[in-house]
Every structure is written in C-alpha cells, then in structure tokens.
Design a protein around this motif. Sequence first.
Motif, PDB file in Angstrom:
ATOM      1  N   ALA A 218       0.832  -1.207   0.000  1.00  0.00           N
ATOM      2  CA  ALA A 218       0.000   0.000   0.000  1.00  0.00           C
ATOM      3  C   ALA A 218       0.866   1.256   0.000  1.00  0.00           C
ATOM      4  CB  ALA A 218      -0.928  -0.011   1.210  1.00  0.00           C
ATOM      5  N   VAL A 219       1.971   1.232   0.736  1.00  0.00           N
ATOM      6  CA  VAL A 219       2.895   2.374   0.732  1.00  0.00           C
ATOM      7  C   VAL A 219       3.472   2.590  -0.665  1.00  0.00           C
ATOM      8  CG1 VAL A 219       5.111   3.208   1.591  1.00  0.00           C
ATOM      9  CG2 VAL A 219       3.463   2.224   3.180  1.00  0.00           C
ATOM     10  N   ILE A 220       3.904   1.497  -1.304  1.00  0.00           N
ATOM     11  CA  ILE A 220       4.450   1.605  -2.663  1.00  0.00           C
ATOM     12  C   ILE A 220       3.420   2.230  -3.597  1.00  0.00           C
ATOM     13  CG2 ILE A 220       5.289   0.311  -4.657  1.00  0.00           C
ATOM     14  CD1 ILE A 220       6.408  -1.756  -2.690  1.00  0.00           C
ATOM     15  N   LEU A 221       2.206   1.665  -3.585  1.00  0.00           N
ATOM     16  CA  LEU A 221       1.166   2.167  -4.475  1.00  0.00           C
ATOM     17  C   LEU A 221       0.752   3.587  -4.120  1.00  0.00           C
ATOM     18  CD1 LEU A 221      -1.074  -1.038  -4.759  1.00  0.00           C
ATOM     19  CD2 LEU A 221       0.620  -0.183  -6.397  1.00  0.00           C
ATOM     20  N   GLY A 222       0.770   3.906  -2.823  1.00  0.00           N
ATOM     21  CA  GLY A 222       0.402   5.252  -2.401  1.00  0.00           C
ATOM     22  C   GLY A 222       1.391   6.290  -2.906  1.00  0.00           C
ATOM     23  N   VAL A 223       2.699   5.967  -2.825  1.00  0.00           N
ATOM     24  CA  VAL A 223       3.709   6.896  -3.338  1.00  0.00           C
ATOM     25  C   VAL A 223       3.542   7.082  -4.844  1.00  0.00           C
ATOM     26  CG1 VAL A 223       6.181   7.207  -3.723  1.00  0.00           C
ATOM     27  CG2 VAL A 223       5.353   6.435  -1.495  1.00  0.00           C
ATOM     28  N   VAL A 224       3.313   5.987  -5.551  1.00  0.00           N
ATOM     29  CA  VAL A 224       3.121   6.069  -7.002  1.00  0.00           C
ATOM     30  C   VAL A 224       1.878   6.901  -7.327  1.00  0.00           C
ATOM     31  CG1 VAL A 224       2.657   4.734  -9.086  1.00  0.00           C
ATOM     32  CG2 VAL A 224       4.340   3.910  -7.436  1.00  0.00           C
ATOM     33  N   ALA A 225       0.826   6.700  -6.538  1.00  0.00           N
ATOM     34  CA  ALA A 225      -0.434   7.404  -6.804  1.00  0.00           C
ATOM     35  C   ALA A 225      -0.316   8.908  -6.611  1.00  0.00           C
ATOM     36  CB  ALA A 225      -1.541   6.855  -5.902  1.00  0.00           C
ATOM     37  N   LEU A 226       0.649   9.354  -5.815  1.00  0.00           N
ATOM     38  CA  LEU A 226       0.808  10.787  -5.601  1.00  0.00           C
ATOM     39  C   LEU A 226       1.018  11.545  -6.903  1.00  0.00           C
ATOM     40  CD1 LEU A 226       3.066  10.847  -2.399  1.00  0.00           C
ATOM     41  CD2 LEU A 226       0.625  11.404  -2.568  1.00  0.00           C
ATOM     42  N   TRP A 227       1.645  10.884  -7.873  1.00  0.00           N
ATOM     43  CA  TRP A 227       1.805  11.516  -9.184  1.00  0.00           C
ATOM     44  C   TRP A 227       0.834  10.961 -10.207  1.00  0.00           C
ATOM     45  CZ3 TRP A 227       3.523   9.390 -13.957  1.00  0.00           C
ATOM     46  CH2 TRP A 227       3.662  10.343 -14.985  1.00  0.00           C
ATOM     47  N   VAL A 228       0.638   9.641 -10.210  1.00  0.00           N
ATOM     48  CA  VAL A 228      -0.149   9.017 -11.273  1.00  0.00           C
ATOM     49  C   VAL A 228      -1.595   9.484 -11.255  1.00  0.00           C
ATOM     50  CG1 VAL A 228      -1.118   6.828 -12.084  1.00  0.00           C
ATOM     51  CG2 VAL A 228       1.321   6.988 -11.549  1.00  0.00           C
ATOM     52  N   VAL A 229      -2.222   9.567 -10.095  1.00  0.00           N
ATOM     53  CA  VAL A 229      -3.647   9.923 -10.039  1.00  0.00           C
ATOM     54  C   VAL A 229      -3.893  11.344 -10.541  1.00  0.00           C
ATOM     55  CG1 VAL A 229      -5.612  10.289  -8.504  1.00  0.00           C
ATOM     56  CG2 VAL A 229      -4.207   8.228  -8.269  1.00  0.00           C
ATOM     57  N   PRO A 230      -3.191  12.369 -10.036  1.00  0.00           N
ATOM     58  CA  PRO A 230      -3.417  13.709 -10.602  1.00  0.00           C
ATOM     59  C   PRO A 230      -3.082  13.783 -12.091  1.00  0.00           C
ATOM     60  CG  PRO A 230      -2.249  13.859  -8.515  1.00  0.00           C
ATOM     61  CD  PRO A 230      -2.262  12.415  -8.884  1.00  0.00           C
ATOM     62  N   MET A 231      -2.017  13.087 -12.508  1.00  0.00           N
ATOM     63  CA  MET A 231      -1.669  13.092 -13.935  1.00  0.00           C
ATOM     64  C   MET A 231      -2.789  12.488 -14.763  1.00  0.00           C
ATOM     65  SD  MET A 231      -0.680  10.878 -16.582  1.00  0.00           S
ATOM     66  CE  MET A 231      -0.088   9.432 -15.706  1.00  0.00           C
ATOM     67  N   ALA A 232      -3.324  11.349 -14.310  1.00  0.00           N
ATOM     68  CA  ALA A 232      -4.386  10.680 -15.066  1.00  0.00           C
ATOM     69  C   ALA A 232      -5.641  11.547 -15.133  1.00  0.00           C
ATOM     70  CB  ALA A 232      -4.696   9.328 -14.434  1.00  0.00           C
ATOM     71  N   LEU A 233      -5.989  12.199 -14.029  1.00  0.00           N
ATOM     72  CA  LEU A 233      -7.171  13.062 -14.028  1.00  0.00           C
ATOM     73  C   LEU A 233      -6.976  14.262 -14.954  1.00  0.00           C
ATOM     74  CD1 LEU A 233      -8.040  13.032 -10.216  1.00  0.00           C
ATOM     75  CD2 LEU A 233      -9.292  11.887 -12.061  1.00  0.00           C
ATOM     76  N   TYR A 234      -5.793  14.868 -14.865  1.00  0.00           N
ATOM     77  CA  TYR A 234      -5.523  16.062 -15.678  1.00  0.00           C
ATOM     78  C   TYR A 234      -5.559  15.730 -17.166  1.00  0.00           C
ATOM     79  CZ  TYR A 234      -2.810  19.897 -17.705  1.00  0.00           C
ATOM     80  OH  TYR A 234      -2.384  20.941 -18.478  1.00  0.00           O
ATOM     81  N   THR A 235      -4.914  14.634 -17.553  1.00  0.00           N
ATOM     82  CA  THR A 235      -4.858  14.287 -18.975  1.00  0.00           C
ATOM     83  C   THR A 235      -6.200  13.767 -19.486  1.00  0.00           C
ATOM     84  OG1 THR A 235      -3.991  12.095 -18.364  1.00  0.00           O
ATOM     85  CG2 THR A 235      -2.390  13.797 -18.939  1.00  0.00           C
ATOM     86  N   THR A 236      -6.958  13.097 -18.625  1.00  0.00           N
ATOM     87  CA  THR A 236      -8.250  12.551 -19.050  1.00  0.00           C
ATOM     88  C   THR A 236      -9.266  13.658 -19.319  1.00  0.00           C
ATOM     89  OG1 THR A 236      -7.897  10.487 -17.835  1.00  0.00           O
ATOM     90  CG2 THR A 236     -10.177  11.059 -18.389  1.00  0.00           C
ATOM     91  N   PHE A 237      -9.273  14.683 -18.472  1.00  0.00           N
ATOM     92  CA  PHE A 237     -10.269  15.748 -18.616  1.00  0.00           C
ATOM     93  C   PHE A 237      -9.761  16.928 -19.440  1.00  0.00           C
ATOM     94  CE2 PHE A 237     -11.673  13.476 -14.800  1.00  0.00           C
ATOM     95  CZ  PHE A 237     -12.990  13.225 -15.158  1.00  0.00           C
ATOM     96  N   SER A 238      -8.536  16.813 -19.974  1.00  0.00           N
ATOM     97  CA  SER A 238      -8.021  17.844 -20.869  1.00  0.00           C
ATOM     98  C   SER A 238      -8.613  17.653 -22.265  1.00  0.00           C
ATOM     99  CB  SER A 238      -6.496  17.766 -20.937  1.00  0.00           C
ATOM    100  OG  SER A 238      -6.000  18.591 -21.965  1.00  0.00           O
ATOM    101  N   ASP A 239      -8.727  18.745 -23.014  1.00  0.00           N
ATOM    102  CA  ASP A 239      -9.221  18.640 -24.388  1.00  0.00           C
ATOM    103  C   ASP A 239      -8.073  18.503 -25.388  1.00  0.00           C
ATOM    104  OD1 ASP A 239      -8.147  21.138 -24.194  1.00  0.00           O
ATOM    105  OD2 ASP A 239      -9.879  22.214 -24.996  1.00  0.00           O
ATOM    106  N   ASP A 240      -6.858  18.291 -24.888  1.00  0.00           N
ATOM    107  CA  ASP A 240      -5.694  18.141 -25.759  1.00  0.00           C
ATOM    108  C   ASP A 240      -5.442  16.657 -26.014  1.00  0.00           C
ATOM    109  OD1 ASP A 240      -3.279  18.158 -27.076  1.00  0.00           O
ATOM    110  OD2 ASP A 240      -2.344  19.639 -25.761  1.00  0.00           O
TER     111      ASP A 240
END
Length: 585
Positions: A218-240
């Motif tokens: 969970a710690v490993i995945l949590g550290v990874v999620a600190l960047w991956v989740v915001p990146m995925a949300l930003y790129t998914t809802f972008s119109d680019d």
Amino acid sequence: MHRPAYLHHLPSLHWLWLLALAALFLSVGMGMRDPWPADEPRFALNALEMLKTGQFWIPHRAGEPYPDKPPIFMWATAASIQLSGSVRLGFLLPSLLGALGTLALVMDLTRRLHGRRVALLAGLALLSSFQFGLQARTAQIDMLVTFFVMLGTYGLLRHALLGPARRWWFIGCAGMGLGILTKGVGFLPLLMLPLWTLLAWRRQAVPLAWRDLGLGIAVILGVVALWVVPMALYTTFSDDPALAAYRDNILFKQTGERYADAWHHVKPWYYYLLEVIPWAWLPLVLALPWLVPAWWHRARRLDARVLLPLGGLVLVIVFFSFSPGKRGVYLLPTLPLLVLASAPMLAGLLSRPRLHWLGASVLALFGIVFLAAGVLGALGLPPLARLAKHHGVVPWAWWSLLGLVAFGLLAWGRPRHGLLALAGWLAVFWLSWSTWGYQLMDPARSPRDLMAEIVAQTGPTAWLAMPDFDEEFVLQARQPMVQFGYHTPDDDQFRRAFAWLQEAPGERWMLMPQHRDGEIACADLTRARDLGVQNSEAWWLIPGSAFGACRGDREAAPLYIAPTTLAGNETASAELHDTRHQSRP
C-alpha cells in the motif's frame, strides 16, 4: 572509557572520510562539459522546459509531451539546475547524489551485518566498480533509480536480517515507490520476497507478517499514486489529444509493453552474461572463480546475510534477461547486491595470489591496448586516423598516457599486488576521463559552437526548423526553433517543414544532416551552407527560400516550438496555441 550505547550505531570517522573521498573523486570534472547524447541532453531539456514554462507535472521535450519516463529524475535535474544556477553543474548532480547515497547505504548495511572493516572494503569495492564509476559521472536516470532500489533493499534487509524493523521496511517500500516514479523498476527488491519467506521458514531470517506485506505494498502504491492519479485526471479531462496520448503511453506502452514486446535494443538472452557483466562488474568480476564456491558453501549453511542479496542479484539478471529489450545500464542495480553478497569474502580475496595475478594480466592487457592505440594513432595508422576524423577527437596522447600508467603500476605493484594496481589504474582512468577526456570530447559531442555559428549566420530572431531532431541541438539553440513531433514519420515531418518554411521563407531556415539529401531533392541545394562535421555528422543550413518548389502540407504533422521561444514572444505563443490543437499522427 566505553562509548555510550547509542554511539555504536553511528558511522566511524573512517566511514565519513571514505564518503568525503568518494564525493571528491566522483565530482572531479563537473562543470567542464555539456550534456552528451544519447540521454543526457533529453533530460536536461526536460528540466529546462519545466523551469521555463512552469509545467512540472508532465515533462515536455521541445514543446511536446515526453512519455518515455516518469518525472522524478527530471524534477531532480530541474532543482539541481535552479539551485546551482548552471546547466553544466546541475545536470550531473542527481547522479552524483544517487551514487553517494547508494554508497552510504551499502556501507551502513555492511557495517551492521559484518563490521566496520568489512564495510570499508565493501565501499571501496563498489567505488572501484567500472559501471558504478561510469554512471556516477553520467546524467542518465539509472544512478538515481539505483539509489531508490538500494533504499528498498536496505529497508527489506534491515527488517529481514537485523529486525524486526517495521519502520525500515516501510521506508524501503517508500523508496521502491519513488524508484517506480523514476524509471518503473523500483520494485526490484520485491523479487527477494520468495527467498526471504523460505529463509524465515527455516528460521534464518525475521518473518514478514502478511499485514506488513499488505501495508508495504500500500505504501508503494500510495507513493506512485501521488503523481499518477493527478496526472491521469488532468490528462483525461483535458481537451488536448496529445495529453491523452501521453497518459496511455506512459501507463501502458512504457511499462508492460516495453518489457514484454520491446521495439528497440533487442538483444539475445545471454547478452548480460557475456556482453555486460565482464566489463560492468570489473574488477570484482575477476573474483567469481573464488566467490562462486564460497557462495555455495554459505548457501549450504543457509547464511541469509549472503543468500538474500545473492538471490536478489540472480533474480534481477533473470528478470531483465526475459525481456527482449536489453541495455547494459539496466544491470546497474545489481552492483550493490554483488558487493553485499561478496562482503564477507572481500578480505580473504585480497590474500589470493592467483587473483592478483589475474588482475595484473587484465591491467597488462589494458596497458598494451591503450599504449599501442595511442602510438599507432599518433603515427597516422589509417583506420585510427579515420576513426579520429569521424568522431572529431584526437585522443592519442591521452591513450598513450593511460598505457604508460598501466605499466608503471604493474612495475610498482608487481603481480602480487595486481588487483590493487588495477583498482589504482581505474582511478587514474576516471580522473583523466573527467578532465582531459572531457576537454577532448566536449567540442565533438556538444553542438554548442555549431548552434552559435548558426545564429551568427542567420541572426538571433531567425527561426530554425529541424525535422527528425536531436535533443542536443535544441538544448544548445540560440534562436527560436521548431520540431514536428518526435515519433512522426519522417516524410510527414518534411512535408510539414516545407509548408512552415514557405510561410516566411526570408525568416526561416532548416538544419539537417547532409546524408539525408534524398528527403529534400526538391530543394535548391546550391543555396545550402556547409556547416562541417558535428556529432559525427556533416550538416547543412538551408534558407527557407530554397524550398519554393517543394510540396508542403500543413496538416501532415504537428508543430512544436522549443521552450526558448516561449518567453516574451507573442507570435510564438500564438502559433503554439494554434498548433497544439491540430490532429496528431
């Protein structure tokens, strides 16, 4: 007078001296060269774009999202450049700090397992390893990811061999998460889990509770999620669409697909065993005839202090060997494991006369090769003369000196101290590489002077196009520069370039290698300017007016503007806004 108990856990003065010596040794030459291809200019360019544009969450390369690697190394490079105020200093700092951190973790763990004297030998063994010395002086991702992998290994072994130490297990898991955000392979210490479980079952190691395993993951995945989740949300809802393509590329293509179905650096299964280990593990690789029987003896005794790092070493090699895509630098994380597995035997190895004779033989071979190449090159031997002309480097005096140093060390140490003489020669090699070698090679490997010559010929406000661009040219650009998508097919890039040049032929130019003249057969090459040889290529500078007869296509490819054009240039910013909404190939 006895030391207080808490002081026994502090490193000795010898430890600190060795780390200080390593910092001095590894930092020699910093600031004397520019980033060199293939990887260094790319990461320096990523970092500079972050600093110039303020876009830190998604790395960019010459205006285009860069999906090949997660961002931690680029963040570290950007911070180093900002703090040092210099690209030449800052781009090498993350690798230097990663090397020193790795060295400190190896020595500390060895000290706790085997004592201070063995820890010093382990530190010297790692510091003298050829691949460690190379990558500590190279601004690639691998030295930093090796530090995070070693942090994960440190936490795992502290808990398994010196524990229970749950806090260190979780710190190690955080290190693995950071390693994944650096290059994706930060999970490598987890390959030791089956062997750890077996040794714990045989009561040779502290067991890992299922609850702690789950929390660690969970710690490993949590550290990874600190960047991956915001990146995925930003790129998914972008119109680019370029950002959506970035998300899919880095989450899928650069992970599982890159490992299982690699599209470059394809090598046979034995590549690491026969083509990498013999030089990367030098000089410790020479001791394998003595280490293998010693490892077997300790394996029969179930010595977990040796078996766990040795098992991790073997499994890392197997893991990377299964992938068709292989690079020598992938094995860098095995070096700390090799030193940890060899640590109890290091003192005994130094008393082996045959090992010293073997070291002396290798040093004699190096001496013969370097001295012969230096002398024959200076005498104008045609193959060596052609090689020097092709690469733009004349190293004959440097190579001759290295050969003479090798024979001098052999005369000093005699074969009975051959291993020490070899280690001394490697130290001389790296010191000369970082000074004399940098001075010789930097003009040939950095296009700084070429790009200054181009701006002198065109003027600082003229725009420059580079189809199928190389990052080192964009990094050294002194004027506005455009590219047409790194992975865009070449034909499409040239058609887009023709259209762009024809829009303002008096203000725009093209830079391209001369051997690709077939791509511009439509152009009037009598107007091309010969720039000479740079980075082993002959180059042309061609004005936009030479492409009047070429068929351009504005829709053939995207147009990206390098970050040097983004600050204080309204025209560039407007054009960038328009082109980022074009369809991507």
